[in-house]
Write a protein that holds these residues in place. Structure first.
Motif, PDB file in Angstrom:
ATOM      1  N   SER A  55       0.835  -1.200   0.000  1.00  0.00           N
ATOM      2  CA  SER A  55       0.000   0.000   0.000  1.00  0.00           C
ATOM      3  C   SER A  55       0.874   1.256   0.000  1.00  0.00           C
ATOM      4  N   PRO A  56       1.722   1.429  -1.016  1.00  0.00           N
ATOM      5  CA  PRO A  56       2.681   2.537  -1.001  1.00  0.00           C
ATOM      6  C   PRO A  56       2.037   3.918  -0.915  1.00  0.00           C
ATOM      7  N   GLU A  57       0.837   4.087  -1.462  1.00  0.00           N
ATOM      8  CA  GLU A  57       0.186   5.396  -1.438  1.00  0.00           C
ATOM      9  C   GLU A  57      -0.105   5.874  -0.016  1.00  0.00           C
ATOM     10  N   SER A  58      -0.154   4.952   0.933  1.00  0.00           N
ATOM     11  CA  SER A  58      -0.428   5.301   2.327  1.00  0.00           C
ATOM     12  C   SER A  58       0.817   5.757   3.081  1.00  0.00           C
ATOM     13  N   TYR A  59       1.975   5.460   2.565  1.00  0.00           N
ATOM     14  CA  TYR A  59       3.191   5.649   3.352  1.00  0.00           C
ATOM     15  C   TYR A  59       4.245   6.568   2.738  1.00  0.00           C
ATOM     16  N   PHE A  60       4.060   6.998   1.520  1.00  0.00           N
ATOM     17  CA  PHE A  60       5.085   7.798   0.854  1.00  0.00           C
ATOM     18  C   PHE A  60       4.597   9.219   0.585  1.00  0.00           C
ATOM     19  N   ASN A  61       5.503  10.171   0.719  1.00  0.00           N
ATOM     20  CA  ASN A  61       5.229  11.545   0.362  1.00  0.00           C
ATOM     21  C   ASN A  61       5.143  11.612  -1.164  1.00  0.00           C
ATOM     22  N   PRO A  62       3.999  11.982  -1.712  1.00  0.00           N
ATOM     23  CA  PRO A  62       3.846  11.972  -3.173  1.00  0.00           C
ATOM     24  C   PRO A  62       4.755  12.978  -3.885  1.00  0.00           C
ATOM     25  N   GLU A  63       5.204  13.998  -3.165  1.00  0.00           N
ATOM     26  CA  GLU A  63       6.072  15.012  -3.772  1.00  0.00           C
ATOM     27  C   GLU A  63       7.525  14.564  -3.849  1.00  0.00           C
ATOM     28  N   THR A  64       7.956  13.745  -2.883  1.00  0.00           N
ATOM     29  CA  THR A  64       9.379  13.366  -2.825  1.00  0.00           C
ATOM     30  C   THR A  64       9.611  11.870  -3.024  1.00  0.00           C
ATOM     31  N   ASP A  65       8.550  11.082  -2.970  1.00  0.00           N
ATOM     32  CA  ASP A  65       8.637   9.618  -3.011  1.00  0.00           C
ATOM     33  C   ASP A  65       9.429   9.046  -1.841  1.00  0.00           C
ATOM     34  N   GLU A  66       9.507   9.800  -0.750  1.00  0.00           N
ATOM     35  CA  GLU A  66      10.193   9.319   0.445  1.00  0.00           C
ATOM     36  C   GLU A  66       9.187   8.690   1.409  1.00  0.00           C
ATOM     37  N   LEU A  67       9.639   7.656   2.113  1.00  0.00           N
ATOM     38  CA  LEU A  67       8.829   6.992   3.128  1.00  0.00           C
ATOM     39  C   LEU A  67       8.629   7.951   4.301  1.00  0.00           C
ATOM     40  N   LEU A  68       7.380   8.204   4.662  1.00  0.00           N
ATOM     41  CA  LEU A  68       7.068   9.080   5.795  1.00  0.00           C
ATOM     42  C   LEU A  68       7.146   8.254   7.075  1.00  0.00           C
ATOM     43  N   LEU A  69       8.289   8.312   7.746  1.00  0.00           N
ATOM     44  CA  LEU A  69       8.465   7.503   8.957  1.00  0.00           C
ATOM     45  C   LEU A  69       7.702   8.060  10.148  1.00  0.00           C
ATOM     46  N   GLY A  70       7.722   9.378  10.323  1.00  0.00           N
ATOM     47  CA  GLY A  70       6.991   9.956  11.437  1.00  0.00           C
ATOM     48  C   GLY A  70       7.734  11.097  12.085  1.00  0.00           C
ATOM     49  N   ASP A  71       7.279  11.417  13.299  1.00  0.00           N
ATOM     50  CA  ASP A  71       7.760  12.586  14.029  1.00  0.00           C
ATOM     51  C   ASP A  71       8.405  12.180  15.351  1.00  0.00           C
ATOM     52  N   ILE A  72       9.406  12.958  15.723  1.00  0.00           N
ATOM     53  CA  ILE A  72      10.118  12.792  16.994  1.00  0.00           C
ATOM     54  C   ILE A  72      10.039  14.123  17.730  1.00  0.00           C
ATOM     55  N   MET A  73       9.746  14.062  19.023  1.00  0.00           N
ATOM     56  CA  MET A  73       9.696  15.256  19.865  1.00  0.00           C
ATOM     57  C   MET A  73      10.608  15.011  21.055  1.00  0.00           C
ATOM     58  N   ILE A  74      11.604  15.878  21.242  1.00  0.00           N
ATOM     59  CA  ILE A  74      12.594  15.707  22.309  1.00  0.00           C
ATOM     60  C   ILE A  74      12.571  16.918  23.233  1.00  0.00           C
ATOM     61  N   SER A  75      12.532  16.660  24.542  1.00  0.00           N
ATOM     62  CA  SER A  75      12.625  17.736  25.533  1.00  0.00           C
ATOM     63  C   SER A  75      14.090  18.000  25.845  1.00  0.00           C
ATOM     64  N   VAL A  76      14.555  19.202  25.503  1.00  0.00           N
ATOM     65  CA  VAL A  76      15.933  19.567  25.800  1.00  0.00           C
ATOM     66  C   VAL A  76      16.148  19.653  27.317  1.00  0.00           C
ATOM     67  N   ASP A  77      15.090  19.994  28.059  1.00  0.00           N
ATOM     68  CA  ASP A  77      15.200  20.018  29.525  1.00  0.00           C
ATOM     69  C   ASP A  77      15.514  18.625  30.055  1.00  0.00           C
ATOM     70  N   LYS A  78      14.822  17.612  29.517  1.00  0.00           N
ATOM     71  CA  LYS A  78      15.072  16.229  29.940  1.00  0.00           C
ATOM     72  C   LYS A  78      16.452  15.757  29.483  1.00  0.00           C
ATOM     73  N   VAL A  79      16.891  16.179  28.308  1.00  0.00           N
ATOM     74  CA  VAL A  79      18.249  15.831  27.852  1.00  0.00           C
ATOM     75  C   VAL A  79      19.250  16.296  28.900  1.00  0.00           C
ATOM     76  N   MET A  80      19.105  17.534  29.351  1.00  0.00           N
ATOM     77  CA  MET A  80      20.040  18.102  30.333  1.00  0.00           C
ATOM     78  C   MET A  80      19.928  17.403  31.687  1.00  0.00           C
ATOM     79  N   GLU A  81      18.710  17.168  32.152  1.00  0.00           N
ATOM     80  CA  GLU A  81      18.503  16.476  33.436  1.00  0.00           C
ATOM     81  C   GLU A  81      19.104  15.071  33.408  1.00  0.00           C
TER      82      GLU A  81
END
Length: 168
Positions: free
Chosen positions: A86-112
């Motif tokens: 089902s490639p149409e569900s997982y690829f960016n149609p503009e770049t043909d790259e696999l859309l893996l997802g998002d990462i959110m990192i707390s810099v405060d937690k990195v430091m702690e």
């Protein structure tokens, strides 16, 4: 490979965090034999913002170090066969790259946590990127067996990049 990085904090990490993100993302994809060019979004934030997101999406009312928002459904970790059906569900149609997802990192937690565990900010940051990338590739740590596999893979990625625990 597209890695979109947004830093909404004023805190200085003291290293090239964009380079670390790029290196860790690429090494994770290589280690897991990802056959595609991929797209990953990384947001560097603070405890207040990650707390809000953690509460909204996971129902957990406290800040956390990293959140992962995978875009791919895996039958088993790093098994890309479903994507091919089902490639149409997982690829960016503009770049043909696999859309893996998002990462959110707390810099405060990195430091702690770097302080708590006695290693560098760079090592803690790289660890959180590796951890989150494995989530984007379908890994989890709900039970001990999964946790051990994930820990081994995180260490493999960091060792391959010579990012060690005792690095100052």
């Amino acid at each position: 490979m597209t890695i979109l990085v947004e830093n909404e904090t004023e805190k200085e990490l003291g290293f090239d965090y964009e380079k670390i993100i790029e290196d860790v993302v690429n090494k994770a994809l290589e280690t897991e034999n990802c056959p595609y060019e991929a797209e990953v979004n990384v947001l560097i934030t603070n405890n207040e913002e990650i707390h809000k997101t953690n509460k909204e999406f996971r129902g957990i009312d406290r800040p956390t170090d990293v959140l992962s928002f995978p875009m791919v459904d895996y039958i088993s970790p790093a098994d890309f066969t479903l994507i091919e059906k089902s490639p149409e569900s997982y690829f960016n149609p503009e770049t043909d790259e696999l859309l893996l997802g998002d990462i959110m990192i707390s810099v405060d937690k990195v430091m702690e946590q770097a302080n708590e565990y006695g290693h560098s900010l760079k090592r803690e940051f790289a660890f959180l990127v590796a951890h989150s990338m494995l989530h984007l590739l379908g890994y989890d740590h709900i039970d001990d067996e999964e946790r051990l596999v994930m820990e081994e893979k995180q260490e493999e990625i960091l060792q391959a990049l010579s990012i060690t625990r005792n690095e100052g």
